[in-house]
Motif scaffolding. Structure first.
Motif, PDB file in Angstrom:
ATOM      1  N   ALA A  36       0.805  -1.216   0.000  1.00  0.00           N
ATOM      2  CA  ALA A  36       0.000   0.000   0.000  1.00  0.00           C
ATOM      3  C   ALA A  36       0.839   1.267   0.000  1.00  0.00           C
ATOM      4  O   ALA A  36       0.462   2.263   0.588  1.00  0.00           O
ATOM      5  CB  ALA A  36      -0.949  -0.008   1.186  1.00  0.00           C
ATOM      6  N   GLY A  37       1.995   1.254  -0.645  1.00  0.00           N
ATOM      7  CA  GLY A  37       2.771   2.465  -0.868  1.00  0.00           C
ATOM      8  C   GLY A  37       3.515   2.957   0.345  1.00  0.00           C
ATOM      9  O   GLY A  37       3.732   2.200   1.266  1.00  0.00           O
ATOM     10  N   PRO A  38       3.940   4.201   0.395  1.00  0.00           N
ATOM     11  CA  PRO A  38       3.638   5.226  -0.608  1.00  0.00           C
ATOM     12  C   PRO A  38       4.531   5.111  -1.853  1.00  0.00           C
ATOM     13  O   PRO A  38       5.661   4.659  -1.762  1.00  0.00           O
ATOM     14  CB  PRO A  38       3.931   6.530   0.125  1.00  0.00           C
ATOM     15  N   ASN A  39       3.968   5.538  -2.932  1.00  0.00           N
ATOM     16  CA  ASN A  39       4.670   5.595  -4.216  1.00  0.00           C
ATOM     17  C   ASN A  39       5.286   4.276  -4.632  1.00  0.00           C
ATOM     18  O   ASN A  39       6.393   4.232  -5.141  1.00  0.00           O
ATOM     19  CB  ASN A  39       5.722   6.702  -4.213  1.00  0.00           C
ATOM     20  N   ALA A  40       4.587   3.179  -4.430  1.00  0.00           N
ATOM     21  CA  ALA A  40       5.042   1.865  -4.880  1.00  0.00           C
ATOM     22  C   ALA A  40       4.740   1.748  -6.366  1.00  0.00           C
ATOM     23  O   ALA A  40       3.588   1.803  -6.774  1.00  0.00           O
ATOM     24  CB  ALA A  40       4.343   0.766  -4.089  1.00  0.00           C
ATOM     25  N   GLN A  41       5.786   1.626  -7.169  1.00  0.00           N
ATOM     26  CA  GLN A  41       5.600   1.572  -8.611  1.00  0.00           C
ATOM     27  C   GLN A  41       6.754   0.864  -9.296  1.00  0.00           C
ATOM     28  O   GLN A  41       7.682   0.432  -8.649  1.00  0.00           O
ATOM     29  CB  GLN A  41       5.387   2.968  -9.186  1.00  0.00           C
ATOM     30  N   ALA A  42       6.688   0.773 -10.622  1.00  0.00           N
ATOM     31  CA  ALA A  42       7.677   0.109 -11.475  1.00  0.00           C
ATOM     32  C   ALA A  42       7.871  -1.358 -11.083  1.00  0.00           C
ATOM     33  O   ALA A  42       8.998  -1.817 -10.938  1.00  0.00           O
ATOM     34  CB  ALA A  42       9.005   0.871 -11.472  1.00  0.00           C
ATOM     35  N   PRO A  43       6.781  -2.129 -10.927  1.00  0.00           N
ATOM     36  CA  PRO A  43       6.926  -3.530 -10.521  1.00  0.00           C
ATOM     37  C   PRO A  43       7.438  -4.412 -11.655  1.00  0.00           C
ATOM     38  O   PRO A  43       7.181  -4.149 -12.827  1.00  0.00           O
ATOM     39  CB  PRO A  43       5.497  -3.918 -10.141  1.00  0.00           C
ATOM     40  N   GLU A  44       8.142  -5.469 -11.252  1.00  0.00           N
ATOM     41  CA  GLU A  44       8.597  -6.469 -12.221  1.00  0.00           C
ATOM     42  C   GLU A  44       8.689  -7.822 -11.536  1.00  0.00           C
ATOM     43  O   GLU A  44       9.215  -7.932 -10.421  1.00  0.00           O
ATOM     44  CB  GLU A  44       9.955  -6.092 -12.799  1.00  0.00           C
ATOM     45  N   TRP A  45       8.207  -8.859 -12.207  1.00  0.00           N
ATOM     46  CA  TRP A  45       8.275 -10.229 -11.686  1.00  0.00           C
ATOM     47  C   TRP A  45       9.704 -10.742 -11.723  1.00  0.00           C
ATOM     48  O   TRP A  45      10.447 -10.466 -12.662  1.00  0.00           O
ATOM     49  CB  TRP A  45       7.438 -11.170 -12.541  1.00  0.00           C
ATOM     50  N   SER A  46      10.067 -11.553 -10.741  1.00  0.00           N
ATOM     51  CA  SER A  46      11.324 -12.292 -10.816  1.00  0.00           C
ATOM     52  C   SER A  46      11.168 -13.353 -11.904  1.00  0.00           C
ATOM     53  O   SER A  46      10.044 -13.751 -12.240  1.00  0.00           O
ATOM     54  CB  SER A  46      11.653 -12.945  -9.475  1.00  0.00           C
ATOM     55  N   PRO A  47      12.276 -13.830 -12.478  1.00  0.00           N
ATOM     56  CA  PRO A  47      12.161 -14.814 -13.558  1.00  0.00           C
ATOM     57  C   PRO A  47      11.399 -16.084 -13.169  1.00  0.00           C
ATOM     58  O   PRO A  47      10.723 -16.667 -14.010  1.00  0.00           O
ATOM     59  CB  PRO A  47      13.619 -15.140 -13.896  1.00  0.00           C
ATOM     60  N   ASP A  48      11.456 -16.489 -11.897  1.00  0.00           N
ATOM     61  CA  ASP A  48      10.727 -17.686 -11.489  1.00  0.00           C
ATOM     62  C   ASP A  48       9.308 -17.386 -11.005  1.00  0.00           C
ATOM     63  O   ASP A  48       8.556 -18.291 -10.642  1.00  0.00           O
ATOM     64  CB  ASP A  48      11.500 -18.461 -10.426  1.00  0.00           C
ATOM     65  N   GLY A  49       8.922 -16.091 -10.979  1.00  0.00           N
ATOM     66  CA  GLY A  49       7.571 -15.701 -10.590  1.00  0.00           C
ATOM     67  C   GLY A  49       7.295 -15.720  -9.097  1.00  0.00           C
ATOM     68  O   GLY A  49       6.170 -15.503  -8.682  1.00  0.00           O
TER      69      GLY A  49
END
Length: 178
Positions: free
Chosen positions: A41-54
């Motif tokens: 729930a943040g603050p300013n949580a952004q630019a997410p990316e999955w790890s290669p194994d998910g």
């Protein structure tokens, strides 16, 4: 209507999507649109990316007036701060083997490409020459990192070895930006 700030299209197995809503909260949702889950729930949580194994998600978030890199398990547990920046650590990218994160550190007017392990151990700077270095992207074999380099109102794409050596421009460098 909630704005979606960024979407990482799919978990590596195609079953889920991770996204940032309003630039503050991270969610996952099943690829069929069901089962939305708040992860952070943040603050300013952004630019997410999955790890290669998910199993994990990396993202940037503002804590204590600094933007740092964090990881969280795909189920929302295990929130871990990876970097502690004096200003801003941005745009994290997993290496294909999931052992290293490349990211942009913005500090004292500089932007450089850095790497670290997912636990934040052995953080090191890869770019040191003049200009802004942004948008790191790993090669599929994990041996190289491409990035955008801007200097004197001109930008181009460079590629370097994953240890920061052998930088080579792959575009002509005549790309103007405003």
């Amino acid at each position: 209507v909630d704005a979606v700030a960024e979407v990482e299209v799919e978990k590596p197995d195609g079953s889920k999507v991770v996204f940032s809503r309003g630039g503050n909260q991270l969610f996952t949702i099943n690829a069929d649109g069901t089962g939305e889950q708040l992860l952070e729930a943040g603050p300013n949580a952004q630019a997410p990316e999955w790890s290669p194994d998910g199993s994990k998600i990396v993202f940037e978030a503002n804590r204590n007036s600094n933007v740092d890199i964090f990881t969280i398990n795909a189920d929302g547990s295990g929130l871990t701060r990876v970097t502690t920046s004096p200003e801003r650590d941005l745009l994290p990218e997993w290496s294909p083997d999931g052992e290293t994160l490349a990211f942009v550190r913005s500090y004292r007017g500089r932007t450089d490409i850095w790497v670290t392990g997912p636990g934040g151990v052995t953080t090191r700077r890869l770019t040191k020459d003049a200009g802004a270095h942004t948008w790191p992207a790993w090669s599929p074999d994990g041996k190289r990192i491409a990035f955008v380099h801007a200097l004197n109102r001109r930008q181009g794409i460079l590629v370097m070895n994953a240890d920061g050596t052998a930088k080579k421009r792959v575009t002509g460098g005549g790309i103007a930006y405003a």
